[in-house]
Design an enzyme around this catalytic site. Structure first.
Site, PDB file in Angstrom:
ATOM      1  N   ARG A 199     -16.409  -5.652  -5.719  1.00 13.18           N
ATOM      2  CA  ARG A 199     -16.362  -6.843  -6.591  1.00 13.18           C
ATOM      3  C   ARG A 199     -17.634  -7.658  -6.408  1.00 13.18           C
ATOM      4  O   ARG A 199     -18.203  -8.166  -7.358  1.00 13.18           O
ATOM      5  CB  ARG A 199     -15.130  -7.674  -6.284  1.00 13.18           C
ATOM      6  CG  ARG A 199     -13.896  -7.284  -7.092  1.00 13.18           C
ATOM      7  CD  ARG A 199     -13.536  -5.800  -6.968  1.00 13.18           C
ATOM      8  NE  ARG A 199     -12.335  -5.464  -7.691  1.00 13.18           N
ATOM      9  CZ  ARG A 199     -11.096  -5.558  -7.198  1.00 13.18           C
ATOM     10  NH1 ARG A 199     -10.913  -5.923  -5.938  1.00 13.18           N
ATOM     11  NH2 ARG A 199     -10.063  -5.234  -7.945  1.00 13.18           N
ATOM     12  N   ASP A 204     -14.851   0.145  -7.410  1.00 21.25           N
ATOM     13  CA  ASP A 204     -13.763  -0.457  -8.176  1.00 21.25           C
ATOM     14  C   ASP A 204     -14.211  -0.548  -9.630  1.00 21.25           C
ATOM     15  O   ASP A 204     -15.309  -0.105  -9.981  1.00 21.25           O
ATOM     16  CB  ASP A 204     -13.381  -1.830  -7.594  1.00 21.25           C
ATOM     17  CG  ASP A 204     -11.878  -2.096  -7.751  1.00 21.25           C
ATOM     18  OD1 ASP A 204     -11.392  -2.064  -8.895  1.00 21.25           O
ATOM     19  OD2 ASP A 204     -11.197  -2.311  -6.733  1.00 21.25           O
ATOM     20  N   HIS A 247      -8.698   1.978 -11.054  1.00 14.44           N
ATOM     21  CA  HIS A 247      -9.814   1.159 -10.561  1.00 14.44           C
ATOM     22  C   HIS A 247     -11.121   1.940 -10.652  1.00 14.44           C
ATOM     23  O   HIS A 247     -11.950   1.895  -9.747  1.00 14.44           O
ATOM     24  CB  HIS A 247      -9.551   0.692  -9.126  1.00 14.44           C
ATOM     25  CG  HIS A 247      -8.570  -0.447  -9.031  1.00 14.44           C
ATOM     26  ND1 HIS A 247      -8.861  -1.722  -9.432  1.00 14.44           N
ATOM     27  CD2 HIS A 247      -7.281  -0.490  -8.587  1.00 14.44           C
ATOM     28  CE1 HIS A 247      -7.813  -2.512  -9.232  1.00 14.44           C
ATOM     29  NE2 HIS A 247      -6.831  -1.786  -8.734  1.00 14.44           N
ATOM     30  N   ASP A 251      -4.170   2.608  -5.648  1.00 13.37           N
ATOM     31  CA  ASP A 251      -3.396   1.425  -6.052  1.00 13.37           C
ATOM     32  C   ASP A 251      -3.515   1.179  -7.545  1.00 13.37           C
ATOM     33  O   ASP A 251      -4.483   1.598  -8.184  1.00 13.37           O
ATOM     34  CB  ASP A 251      -3.874   0.184  -5.293  1.00 13.37           C
ATOM     35  CG  ASP A 251      -5.356  -0.101  -5.532  1.00 13.37           C
ATOM     36  OD1 ASP A 251      -6.147   0.853  -5.475  1.00 13.37           O
ATOM     37  OD2 ASP A 251      -5.718  -1.259  -5.803  1.00 13.37           O
ATOM     38  N   GLU A 252      -2.553   0.479  -8.074  1.00 12.62           N
ATOM     39  CA  GLU A 252      -2.612  -0.128  -9.400  1.00 12.62           C
ATOM     40  C   GLU A 252      -3.230   0.786 -10.462  1.00 12.62           C
ATOM     41  O   GLU A 252      -4.224   0.433 -11.091  1.00 12.62           O
ATOM     42  CB  GLU A 252      -3.406  -1.441  -9.317  1.00 12.62           C
ATOM     43  CG  GLU A 252      -2.799  -2.433  -8.345  1.00 12.62           C
ATOM     44  CD  GLU A 252      -3.630  -3.710  -8.158  1.00 12.62           C
ATOM     45  OE1 GLU A 252      -3.012  -4.762  -7.948  1.00 12.62           O
ATOM     46  OE2 GLU A 252      -4.880  -3.636  -8.202  1.00 12.62           O
ATOM     47  N   TRP A 261       0.638  -2.889   1.501  1.00 13.72           N
ATOM     48  CA  TRP A 261       0.109  -4.220   1.146  1.00 13.72           C
ATOM     49  C   TRP A 261       1.045  -5.055   0.284  1.00 13.72           C
ATOM     50  O   TRP A 261       0.920  -6.269   0.276  1.00 13.72           O
ATOM     51  CB  TRP A 261      -1.248  -4.067   0.446  1.00 13.72           C
ATOM     52  CG  TRP A 261      -1.213  -3.562  -0.974  1.00 13.72           C
ATOM     53  CD1 TRP A 261      -1.170  -2.261  -1.390  1.00 13.72           C
ATOM     54  CD2 TRP A 261      -1.246  -4.349  -2.176  1.00 13.72           C
ATOM     55  NE1 TRP A 261      -1.172  -2.183  -2.762  1.00 13.72           N
ATOM     56  CE2 TRP A 261      -1.224  -3.460  -3.277  1.00 13.72           C
ATOM     57  CE3 TRP A 261      -1.307  -5.730  -2.425  1.00 13.72           C
ATOM     58  CZ2 TRP A 261      -1.243  -3.889  -4.600  1.00 13.72           C
ATOM     59  CZ3 TRP A 261      -1.319  -6.158  -3.755  1.00 13.72           C
ATOM     60  CH2 TRP A 261      -1.291  -5.243  -4.822  1.00 13.72           C
ATOM     61  N   TYR A 271      -3.841 -11.492   3.512  1.00 11.99           N
ATOM     62  CA  TYR A 271      -4.863 -11.412   2.461  1.00 11.99           C
ATOM     63  C   TYR A 271      -5.746 -12.661   2.563  1.00 11.99           C
ATOM     64  O   TYR A 271      -5.359 -13.752   2.167  1.00 11.99           O
ATOM     65  CB  TYR A 271      -4.216 -11.278   1.072  1.00 11.99           C
ATOM     66  CG  TYR A 271      -4.069  -9.827   0.665  1.00 11.99           C
ATOM     67  CD1 TYR A 271      -3.778  -8.865   1.624  1.00 11.99           C
ATOM     68  CD2 TYR A 271      -4.258  -9.413  -0.648  1.00 11.99           C
ATOM     69  CE1 TYR A 271      -3.672  -7.526   1.279  1.00 11.99           C
ATOM     70  CE2 TYR A 271      -4.148  -8.068  -1.004  1.00 11.99           C
ATOM     71  CZ  TYR A 271      -3.862  -7.139  -0.036  1.00 11.99           C
ATOM     72  OH  TYR A 271      -3.763  -5.810  -0.370  1.00 11.99           O
ATOM     73  N   THR A 314     -13.056  -9.503  -2.615  1.00 11.82           N
ATOM     74  CA  THR A 314     -14.173 -10.439  -2.804  1.00 11.82           C
ATOM     75  C   THR A 314     -14.398 -10.918  -4.240  1.00 11.82           C
ATOM     76  O   THR A 314     -15.506 -11.315  -4.580  1.00 11.82           O
ATOM     77  CB  THR A 314     -15.479  -9.807  -2.268  1.00 11.82           C
ATOM     78  OG1 THR A 314     -15.707  -8.578  -2.972  1.00 11.82           O
ATOM     79  CG2 THR A 314     -15.401  -9.548  -0.786  1.00 11.82           C
ATOM     80  N   GLU A 315     -13.363 -10.869  -5.069  1.00  9.32           N
ATOM     81  CA  GLU A 315     -13.547 -11.441  -6.407  1.00  9.32           C
ATOM     82  C   GLU A 315     -14.167 -12.833  -6.317  1.00  9.32           C
ATOM     83  O   GLU A 315     -15.045 -13.187  -7.106  1.00  9.32           O
ATOM     84  CB  GLU A 315     -12.195 -11.566  -7.137  1.00  9.32           C
ATOM     85  CG  GLU A 315     -11.601 -10.270  -7.641  1.00  9.32           C
ATOM     86  CD  GLU A 315     -10.609  -9.681  -6.648  1.00  9.32           C
ATOM     87  OE1 GLU A 315     -10.736  -9.944  -5.422  1.00  9.32           O
ATOM     88  OE2 GLU A 315      -9.701  -8.947  -7.085  1.00  9.32           O
TER      89      GLU A 315
END
Ligand code: TNX
Length: 542
Positions: free
Chosen positions: A144, A173, A244, A305-306, A372, A397, A448-449
């Site tokens: 990120r 990502d 991602h 993930d996701e 997580w 987090y 780190t967004e």
């Protein structure tokens, strides 16, 4: 008792004060056998600049020894007027004993330059210590926001100072691809760069108008691995797949399902995922091969993930794979894919490491799970026989906000105070002793967004990472009040080390980011969301 003896972070298991201390001066010798050369080099390098003590080889000063009778990463540190003994169960144990030694000297000795010449007295006594868990990790998201090598090395030093031993590097990502892969130059010429960056949480739809990017050369990564190894930290790389992946698909659209566009500028989850046809699978295996070449550790991260399955419904390539493998629907495709990656890694003597979403449909045997989504998945994975790294977002987090002070920069996630982190236990409730034995330890995650620089990473990480270190090193029973007393002294060490930690009194005016608003959540809302997100695990084999 000497104040330094009683202010060590993370707290040692046993401390005894005894007699007079040991004077450290320019003549103090260091006695280290050949198998501890690396620890000796590191100790000279870290104590030398600020103390002016070169620690020449010789006896009668500081003595380093491996004592196989001690716990593997444990140590015994004895300080008498006649000498200092640092005995460790392994080189790592000796290293941790030496880290404790650094905390027993005045904080000024942690600086990189000398304030005054002279002698320092190490307090007389004996410390016996060993960690509770073997996985004491931190995940750093360099996708990120790219973090230059020098900043990564500095963070590694800070992790080692707190006796942490795993750096999980999230290398790719949707918003950026950060490593070279042989034969795939566009991953870095295209995939490492985005045209702009979202500023603040995605609900506000604000962007800057500045390109952002960067990537690590193979030598950069080798340097990070070696620097970490000299500090007894294993670097676990992660390339996130099959979701991602928008940055890689921006570089090589043939890996996707028709998406042709740039690296993603906004936060959140891209729907543009790998098509999982033959070329995409070969690509992933080649990436894993390269990771195996660069990273010597047993575990290789595949993310997982996701990953939204929606593109797979209309994708001819994904549909062909679903038919040829006889999969019941798009949802099964990811589990099939993860199993292929696990086989490939096993053939190279490595083990797959993935986020808890890979439990859906059954994770490959031997896979290590980074759990997580709250505390449920850690328990689920342990019951299913997997080794687990506990990193529930609701406890560790570090992108989540540290307070409800309006000046807290970009407040996201649930409130996660220093005390909340200190109360974390990597072992979720309700496990049998055998299942609990599968919990390798814990990990704090730095997404780190909203951390655009090392300075901001410091702010989010510290002092909460000091509390986290106690949860993975120290015993299950912890006393926050006692920790807070020790922390007051420890913060003077962080000052000497130049860490931009969040002051205990709250953010300073210039820490605020009114230009980058957040999206704070309540614990109640987050728990409801997590229950919904992990509902599929109730169907997964346990
Ligand atoms: C969820 S944790 C993510 C990340 C985000 C993070 C923000 C995980 C495996 N995925 O992609 O950065 O939330 O807190």
């Amino acid at each position: 008792m000497n104040e330094l003896l009683t202010s060590i972070v993370p707290s040692p298991v046993r401390i005894q004060r005894a007699g007079d201390g040991f004077p450290l001066d320019q003549a103090t010798p260091l006695d280290a056998p050949a198998d501890l050369t690396e620890v000796a080099i590191w100790l000279r390098g870290s104590l030398g600049p600020a103390t002016g003590c070169p620690l020449p080889p010789g006896s009668g000063g500081i003595r380093l020894r491996v004592d196989p009778g001690l716990p593997d990463e444990g140590y015994a540190l004895g300080i008498r007027p006649t000498g200092v003994d640092i005995h460790g169960g392994s080189a790592a144990g000796v290293f941790y004993g030496a880290q404790t030694l650094r905390q027993l000297l005045p904080p000024a000795t942690l600086r990189r330059g000398r304030l005054a010449g002279g002698r320092w007295t190490l307090p007389g006594g004996r410390i016996e210590d060993a960690p509770r868990f073997g996985w004491r990790g931190v995940m750093l998201d360099v996708a990120r926001h790219f973090m230059p090598v020098a900043d990564v090395l500095r963070l590694i030093d800070l992790l080692a100072f707190h006796k942490l031993n795993v750096l999980h590097l999230h290398l790719t990502d949707d918003q950026g691809w950060r490593l070279e892969v042989p034969g795939r130059p566009r991953l870095t010429s295209v995939g490492a760069w985005r045209p702009a960056t979202m500023v603040g949480s995605r609900q506000h739809e604000r962007y800057d108008a500045r390109p952002h990017g960067g990537f690590y050369s193979d030598d950069d990564l080798r340097e990070i691995v070696a620097f970490a190894a000299a500090r007894h930290i294993t670097v676990v790389p992660e390339v996130d797949m099959p979701g991602h992946m928008q940055a890689a698909i921006a570089a090589y659209p043939e890996l996707g399902n028709g998406f042709a566009g740039p690296v993603r500028s906004s936060w959140g989850i891209s729907t543009h995922v790998l098509n999982l046809g033959p070329e995409a699978l070969d690509f992933c295996l080649a990436v894993l091969d390269h990771l195996c070449d660069l990273f010597p550790g047993e575990l290789i991260g595949i993310g997982g993930d996701e990953c939204p399955a929606e593109e797979w419904r209309d994708s001819p390539i994904a549909q062909a794979r679903i038919r040829s493998e006889g999969l019941v629907g798009p949802e099964r495709l990811q589990a099939w894919f993860t199993a292929r990656l696990a086989e490939h890694l096993a053939a190279r003597g490595r083990r797959l490491f993935g986020w808890d979403e890979i439990l859906a449909g059954g994770a490959p045997p031997g896979a290590v799970i980074a759990a997580w989504r709250g505390v449920g998945p850690a328990a689920h994975a342990a019951r299913a026989g997997h080794a687990v790294v506990s990193c529930p977002d609701t406890s560790v987090y570090l992108d989540y906000r540290q307070s409800d002070d309006p000046a807290e920069p970009t407040p996201v996630g649930t409130l996660l105070t220093l005390a909340d982190v200190h109360a974390f236990d990597p072992v979720p409730p309700g496990l049998t002793p055998e299942q609990a034995g599968r919990i390798l330890g814990g990990q704090a995650n730095l997404w780190t967004e909203h951390m655009e620089s090392a300075r901001r990473v410091d702010y989010q990480a510290f002092p909460r990472l000091c509390a986290f270190a106690e949860t993975v090193w120290g015993p299950a029973e912890r006393d926050f009040a006692a920790f807070s007393t020790r922390l007051a002294t420890h913060l003077t060490r962080l000052d000497a080390l130049g860490v931009n930690y969040r002051p205990l009194s709250g953010p300073r005016p210039w820490d605020a980011r009114p230009d980058a608003p957040g999206h704070p959540r309540t614990v109640k809302d987050r728990l409801a969301e997590l229950r919904e997100m992990t509902a599929d695990l109730d169907q997964a084999p346990a």
